[in-house]
Structure formats: structure tokens, C-alpha cells
Design a protein around this motif. Structure first.
Motif, PDB file in Angstrom:
ATOM      1  N   HIS A  41       8.454  -7.253  -0.762  1.00 56.41           N
ATOM      2  CA  HIS A  41       7.179  -7.215  -0.048  1.00 56.41           C
ATOM      3  C   HIS A  41       6.455  -5.937  -0.428  1.00 56.41           C
ATOM      4  O   HIS A  41       7.087  -4.908  -0.674  1.00 56.41           O
ATOM      5  CB  HIS A  41       7.382  -7.267   1.475  1.00 56.41           C
ATOM      6  CG  HIS A  41       8.017  -8.519   1.957  1.00 56.41           C
ATOM      7  ND1 HIS A  41       7.313  -9.662   2.248  1.00 56.41           N
ATOM      8  CD2 HIS A  41       9.321  -8.824   2.177  1.00 56.41           C
ATOM      9  CE1 HIS A  41       8.142 -10.609   2.629  1.00 56.41           C
ATOM     10  NE2 HIS A  41       9.368 -10.132   2.591  1.00 56.41           N
ATOM     11  N   THR A  42       5.160  -5.988  -0.443  1.00 60.47           N
ATOM     12  CA  THR A  42       4.394  -4.785  -0.728  1.00 60.47           C
ATOM     13  C   THR A  42       4.443  -3.843   0.469  1.00 60.47           C
ATOM     14  O   THR A  42       4.740  -4.262   1.594  1.00 60.47           O
ATOM     15  CB  THR A  42       2.924  -5.129  -1.028  1.00 60.47           C
ATOM     16  OG1 THR A  42       2.327  -5.687   0.158  1.00 60.47           O
ATOM     17  CG2 THR A  42       2.820  -6.131  -2.164  1.00 60.47           C
ATOM     18  N   ARG A  43       4.152  -2.591   0.232  1.00 58.54           N
ATOM     19  CA  ARG A  43       4.115  -1.627   1.340  1.00 58.54           C
ATOM     20  C   ARG A  43       3.010  -1.985   2.337  1.00 58.54           C
ATOM     21  O   ARG A  43       3.139  -1.738   3.527  1.00 58.54           O
ATOM     22  CB  ARG A  43       3.935  -0.213   0.785  1.00 58.54           C
ATOM     23  CG  ARG A  43       5.134   0.261  -0.016  1.00 58.54           C
ATOM     24  CD  ARG A  43       4.976   1.690  -0.482  1.00 58.54           C
ATOM     25  NE  ARG A  43       6.139   2.099  -1.259  1.00 58.54           N
ATOM     26  CZ  ARG A  43       7.256   2.600  -0.739  1.00 58.54           C
ATOM     27  NH1 ARG A  43       7.361   2.747   0.576  1.00 58.54           N
ATOM     28  NH2 ARG A  43       8.266   2.956  -1.516  1.00 58.54           N
ATOM     29  N   LYS A  44       1.939  -2.557   1.832  1.00 56.21           N
ATOM     30  CA  LYS A  44       0.867  -2.984   2.718  1.00 56.21           C
ATOM     31  C   LYS A  44       1.346  -4.076   3.669  1.00 56.21           C
ATOM     32  O   LYS A  44       1.032  -4.054   4.868  1.00 56.21           O
ATOM     33  CB  LYS A  44      -0.322  -3.483   1.893  1.00 56.21           C
ATOM     34  CG  LYS A  44      -1.545  -3.841   2.727  1.00 56.21           C
ATOM     35  CD  LYS A  44      -2.723  -4.252   1.843  1.00 56.21           C
ATOM     36  CE  LYS A  44      -3.947  -4.594   2.685  1.00 56.21           C
ATOM     37  NZ  LYS A  44      -5.094  -5.011   1.835  1.00 56.21           N
ATOM     38  N   GLU A  45       2.128  -5.019   3.152  1.00 55.11           N
ATOM     39  CA  GLU A  45       2.694  -6.068   4.004  1.00 55.11           C
ATOM     40  C   GLU A  45       3.591  -5.462   5.078  1.00 55.11           C
ATOM     41  O   GLU A  45       3.560  -5.878   6.234  1.00 55.11           O
ATOM     42  CB  GLU A  45       3.509  -7.055   3.157  1.00 55.11           C
ATOM     43  CG  GLU A  45       2.701  -8.054   2.372  1.00 55.11           C
ATOM     44  CD  GLU A  45       3.608  -8.992   1.603  1.00 55.11           C
ATOM     45  OE1 GLU A  45       3.516 -10.218   1.823  1.00 55.11           O
ATOM     46  OE2 GLU A  45       4.408  -8.518   0.782  1.00 55.11           O
TER      47      GLU A  45
END
Length: 256
Positions: A41-45
């Protein structure tokens, strides 16, 4: 002979070594470089989806470990008093067999408890949903649970595994440390090349990530070692790893 012999009792090591290992191994994952190309998962997610702060997660894990340590000490005390002699450490093959038995017992206990906590609306809403506040899991949150769940699922499950397998306190040090490392790895959110757990166990980081991501979480209840019960009882969800356009990987369920 082990390195702590003559300095610390096996019972004390069995109580506190898994806790120390938890914070060392989980912190190692947290301190790794960004490694975005290996993240599921992205850090934004992670920032947008997770419903609880890291400070709250750390406090929750410490509370569970406090209860865990107290019960471990009681368990070792009771089993020692029930035995008329100092336990003799069995041969390495016997210890390996005992650890394997403990793995099967722990998997069985946790599968059915975990599944029931999803199916019982009251238990999910008031207890198990706390763990799922980490929609995007990370290493330090591997043992972030409601205190009741920590007691029933992890602490009691570990005690039953210890008793059924017949292992000694010294063998339990290795088993519980291994179980903690495997649990952290399942929640770390990284698919690192050469990870031995991903080579040996199908129940791994991506497998458990599917459980956290699917709506309703009706699949992949098994933890922490094998996927036997999911396969036997129809709750197994296979997955594929897909490269994201923005970088990193995504564990995508392969629905029928």
C-alpha cells in the motif's frame, strides 16, 4: 546449553524474550528505508485509511503484553508446581516435533476464534473491529487488539499450545519468539525479495493483507502459520501480486 543459562531462568526468558523480540523486530521494519517499490500500500493509503494513531497502537500493544507477561508467569508457576522434578530438555528432533504440534494447535485455536469474532456481530463491533482499525497493517501494529481479544486469541491460544505440545519452558522461548516474528512479518505491509517466510508459508504478508482489505473480511482467517483451515472450510482466498502504476505492489484477490 543456551546463552542465558545460569543468568536468567527459562521461565523468565519465556515470558519476556517474545516481548523484547517484538519491539526489536517491529522497529527494524519501521526504520527500514522507504522501500516504496515493495510496499503493498502507498503511504498515502496508510495515512488515509487507518483509523488509529501510532501512539494509540503502541499503548494498545503494551497493554496486551502486560497481561500476556502476567499470565505467562502464572502458567509457568502452575506447571512447575504440578511437576515433581526439574523438566529434562528433550532431544532436538523431539523439540522440533513439539513446536510443530504447537503451531497446529495455535493455528486451530486462532482460526476458529478469529472467524467467530467476525461472524458474531457483537464481538466484531465491540472487540475485533479494534484490530481492523489498521486497514493498512504495519509491523508495530501486529499485536494491536482489544485487550479481550489479546487475552482470548493470543495469550490463551499460546497457553493452550504450550500445554498440548508438552514443551518445556526452554523450548517455549524459541516457539513464542518465532510466533511473534511470523506475526510481525504478516502485518509488515512489505513484500521484500528473499523473505524466507514468503518462500515457506502461503499464509504470509499478502495473504493476511487480503483479509484486511476485502469488504466484510470473510476470507483468510488463518493465522499465524498455515492456511489449512481456510482451505478445508471454504474461506481461502488466493491472490496475485500486481505492480501498481505509481510504484509498489498490490495483493489482488482472485475471486471465482
Amino acid at each position: 546449553m543456551v546463552f542465558w543459562e545460569g543468568h536468567v531462568s527459562d521461565e523468565l526468558m519465556g515470558t519476556f524474550a517474545p516481548i523484547i523480540i517484538y519491539w526489536l523486530y517491529a522497529s527494524l521494519y519501521q526504520l527500514l528505508p522507504r522501500l516504496d517499490r515493495y510496499r503493498l500500500h502507498t503511504r498515502k493509503e496508510e495515512e488515509q485509511k487507518n483509523l488509529v494513531s501510532m501512539s494509540t497502537v503502541v499503548k494498545g500493544v503494551l497493554l496486551q503484553q502486560l497481561v500476556q507477561a502476567a499470565i505467562a508467569q502464572v502458567l509457568f508457576m502452575v506447571t512447575a508446581e504440578a511437576s515433581s522434578s526439574v523438566p529434562v530438555q528433550p532431544s532436538v528432533p523431539v523439540q522440533i516435533f513439539q513446536i510443530f504440534v504447537a503451531m497446529l494447535v495455535m493455528d486451530t485455536w486462532q482460526y476458529f476464534m478469529h472467524r467467530y469474532m467476525h461472524q458474531n456481530k457483537f464481538l466484531y463491533r465491540h472487540i475485533h473491529s479494534q484490530h481492523h482499525r489498521l486497514v493498512v497493517p504495519y509491523a508495530l501494529g501486529a499485536l494491536y487488539n482489544h485487550p479481550v481479544e489479546g487475552l482470548l486469541l493470543d495469550t490463551l491460544g499460546g497457553a493452550i499450545s504450550f500445554l498440548v505440545s508438552g514443551m518445556t519452558p526452554r523450548t517455549s522461548v524459541f516457539f513464542f519468539c518465532f510466533a511473534v516474528i511470523k506475526t510481525i512479518d504478516d502485518h509488515c505491509g512489505l513484500w521484500l525479495p528473499g523473505n524466507i517466510f514468503h518462500m515457506i508459508f502461503q499464509n504470509n504478508t499478502a495473504y493476511h493483507d487480503i483479509h484486511h482489505q476485502l469488504q466484510g473480511s470473510k476470507y483468510n482467517y488463518s493465522q499465524p502459520f498455515f492456511s489449512i483451515w481456510d482451505r478445508l472450510l471454504g474461506t481461502y482466498m488466493p491472490y496475485s501480486l500486481i505492480a501498481r502504476r505509481e510504484g509498489g505492489l498490490e495483493a489482488r484477490p482472485l475471486k471465482d
